[in-house]
Scaffold this active site. Sequence first.
Site, PDB file in Angstrom:
ATOM      1  N   HIS A 205      56.823  53.237  71.621  1.00 56.83           N
ATOM      2  CA  HIS A 205      56.825  51.837  71.195  1.00 56.83           C
ATOM      3  C   HIS A 205      57.550  51.029  72.274  1.00 56.83           C
ATOM      4  O   HIS A 205      58.437  51.544  72.946  1.00 56.83           O
ATOM      5  CB  HIS A 205      57.603  51.778  69.865  1.00 56.83           C
ATOM      6  CG  HIS A 205      57.595  50.447  69.183  1.00 56.83           C
ATOM      7  ND1 HIS A 205      58.431  49.428  69.537  1.00 56.83           N
ATOM      8  CD2 HIS A 205      56.868  49.984  68.132  1.00 56.83           C
ATOM      9  CE1 HIS A 205      58.223  48.387  68.739  1.00 56.83           C
ATOM     10  NE2 HIS A 205      57.278  48.701  67.876  1.00 56.83           N
TER      11      HIS A 205
ATOM     12  N   ASP B 203      63.783  58.142  68.908  1.00 55.46           N
ATOM     13  CA  ASP B 203      63.366  56.965  68.157  1.00 55.46           C
ATOM     14  C   ASP B 203      62.784  57.484  66.841  1.00 55.46           C
ATOM     15  O   ASP B 203      61.665  57.988  66.801  1.00 55.46           O
ATOM     16  CB  ASP B 203      62.323  56.190  68.976  1.00 55.46           C
ATOM     17  CG  ASP B 203      61.650  55.083  68.166  1.00 55.46           C
ATOM     18  OD1 ASP B 203      61.896  54.993  66.944  1.00 55.46           O
ATOM     19  OD2 ASP B 203      60.876  54.319  68.763  1.00 55.46           O
TER      20      ASP B 203
ATOM     21  N   GLN C 150      59.649  56.015  62.786  1.00 57.20           N
ATOM     22  CA  GLN C 150      58.518  56.449  61.948  1.00 57.20           C
ATOM     23  C   GLN C 150      58.728  57.835  61.354  1.00 57.20           C
ATOM     24  O   GLN C 150      57.819  58.357  60.711  1.00 57.20           O
ATOM     25  CB  GLN C 150      57.209  56.432  62.766  1.00 57.20           C
ATOM     26  CG  GLN C 150      56.818  55.067  63.300  1.00 57.20           C
ATOM     27  CD  GLN C 150      56.424  54.070  62.207  1.00 57.20           C
ATOM     28  OE1 GLN C 150      56.239  54.418  61.033  1.00 57.20           O
ATOM     29  NE2 GLN C 150      56.312  52.809  62.585  1.00 57.20           N
TER      30      GLN C 150
ATOM     31  N   LYS D 165      61.642  50.034  57.144  1.00 58.29           N
ATOM     32  CA  LYS D 165      60.465  50.916  57.069  1.00 58.29           C
ATOM     33  C   LYS D 165      60.666  52.013  56.025  1.00 58.29           C
ATOM     34  O   LYS D 165      59.808  52.860  55.829  1.00 58.29           O
ATOM     35  CB  LYS D 165      60.195  51.556  58.434  1.00 58.29           C
ATOM     36  CG  LYS D 165      59.772  50.548  59.514  1.00 58.29           C
ATOM     37  CD  LYS D 165      59.344  51.273  60.751  1.00 58.29           C
ATOM     38  CE  LYS D 165      59.309  50.395  61.988  1.00 58.29           C
ATOM     39  NZ  LYS D 165      58.237  49.404  61.990  1.00 58.29           N
TER      40      LYS D 165
HETATM   41  N1  7TS Z   1      59.926  52.485  67.252  1.00 53.47           N
HETATM   42  C1  7TS Z   1      58.809  52.787  66.573  1.00 53.47           C
HETATM   43  C2  7TS Z   1      58.209  54.151  66.698  1.00 53.47           C
HETATM   44  C3  7TS Z   1      58.240  51.815  65.737  1.00 53.47           C
HETATM   45  O1  7TS Z   1      57.138  52.133  65.052  1.00 53.47           O
HETATM   46  C4  7TS Z   1      58.839  50.547  65.617  1.00 53.47           C
HETATM   47  C5  7TS Z   1      58.235  49.459  64.805  1.00 53.47           C
HETATM   48  C6  7TS Z   1      60.027  50.313  66.333  1.00 53.47           C
HETATM   49  C7  7TS Z   1      60.532  51.295  67.148  1.00 53.47           C
HETATM   50  C8  7TS Z   1      60.774  49.033  66.232  1.00 53.47           C
HETATM   51  O2  7TS Z   1      61.390  48.925  64.988  1.00 53.47           O
HETATM   52  P1  7TS Z   1      62.211  47.618  64.584  1.00 53.47           P
HETATM   53  O3  7TS Z   1      62.527  47.821  63.154  1.00 53.47           O
HETATM   54  O4  7TS Z   1      63.390  47.528  65.469  1.00 53.47           O
HETATM   55  O5  7TS Z   1      61.255  46.469  64.816  1.00 53.47           O
HETATM   56  N2  7TS Z   1      56.850  49.600  64.609  1.00 53.47           N
HETATM   57  C9  7TS Z   1      55.998  48.671  64.130  1.00 53.47           C
HETATM   58  C10 7TS Z   1      54.654  48.943  63.937  1.00 53.47           C
HETATM   59  O6  7TS Z   1      54.104  50.002  64.171  1.00 53.47           O
HETATM   60  N3  7TS Z   1      54.053  47.833  63.446  1.00 53.47           N
HETATM   61  O7  7TS Z   1      54.986  46.880  63.318  1.00 53.47           O
HETATM   62  C11 7TS Z   1      56.194  47.386  63.733  1.00 53.47           C
END
Ligand code: 7TS
Length: 406
Positions: free
Chosen positions: A121, A198, A201, A224
């Site tokens: 990501h 990371d 997910q 999430k």
């Molecule tokens: N890493 C992964 C693997 C992710 O899927 C996401 C967000 C992030 C980092 C960032 O997370 P945050 O909470 O700091 O924003 N992924 C997604 C997605 O797949 N669709 O919208 C956000």
Amino acid sequence: MNAVELRKQFPILNQQVNGNDLVYLDSAATSQKPLAVIEKVEDYYRRYNSNVHRGVHTLGTLATDGYEGARDKVRSFIGANSTEEIIFLRGTTTALNVIAQSYGAANVSEGDEIVLTPMEHHSNIIPWQQLAKATGATLKYIPLQEDGTIDLQDAEETITDKTKIVTMMHVSNVLGTINPIKEVAEIAHRHGAVMVVDGAQSAPHVKIDVQELNCDFFAFSGHKMLAPTGIGVLFGKKELLEKMEPVEFGGEMIDFVGLYESTWKELPWKFEGGTPIIAGAIGLGAAIDFLQEVGLENIEKHEHDLATYALEQLSEIDGISIYGPKHRAGVVTFNLDDVHPHDVATVLDADGIAVRAGHHCAQPLMKWLNVTATARASFYLYNTKEDVDRLVTGLVKTKEYFGDVF
Ligand code: 7TS
């Protein structure tokens, strides 16, 4: 585990969108929240809203107990040794930036290497690009196999004695690939590098044990995994965190402040500058209670079954391309021939089906897949086989609709 019963506890799922019962297939972007979490946050604001760690009044003590109690729930949820290793931050993105700016800046220099994968990501690419630019270090990528997995032999060849940091997503938000973190961590450690994971997910969907994974840092986001937005977690091994400098300075994180010099509080508070995310942390604690009651093993199995069913059903559709490996987490990413994924998502939305379309914050992976965008359905504990059936019917309709146009 009974998903039909479970989903009744999520008020938002019990509604019609565009005249149809809502089918929510976008939990990889953010999950929905059960009543237990919503009520826990409401209870904090109604009964004991107060700042933490300062004062002796009753509401302040209740708020501090709620906030620190949530930290212990997180500790136990991921199998960490101590609450000193659990830092509350805004989310995965913030946590990865803190590792790069604090650990990275102090331990990486010119000629060193940072190893990652092309499936990351953007949140797990850009902080390392910035670190490499600032220090003169080099980024190296473990190549992907044709099915979107990595090969341990390639990891062996990419990670060298020059490598200081190896970082990788546990589960891909696009392909559903489950990466062999424990094995890669072993290679990283053999070369004296640290392993950053990371977990955005994975933490919501599979049982995490940071000791078993043997990672040095693990980052994830509350939103999430049934909790509110704005709360996330950085786990770090105590001996590493102890040596690291904070990246945010101000109230809450200090021990003594003079006109020219200051000292920091002990772990974990030295990384939590300013009034912390109190309601968010309390909500995350309630989300963890909920997930543990259902059982992470049950959630993982349920999602794996749904993904397998979805792969079977979707592959029957003429002209569909499905990306990613057979063995995967609850994410199915696809394209329909001649139909832009945004059009796919728009037609599905008219039927009350929410999927994500776009590059999923993974532009290097899109380039590798040789597409500009895809559509993605992602599952969680409240999704059912009927949701998959609705998706399939919606996609057949989409094809017919655009078939008429072309
Ligand atoms: N890493 C992964 C693997 C992710 O899927 C996401 C967000 C992030 C980092 C960032 O997370 P945050 O909470 O700091 O924003 N992924 C997604 C997605 O797949 N669709 O919208 C956000």
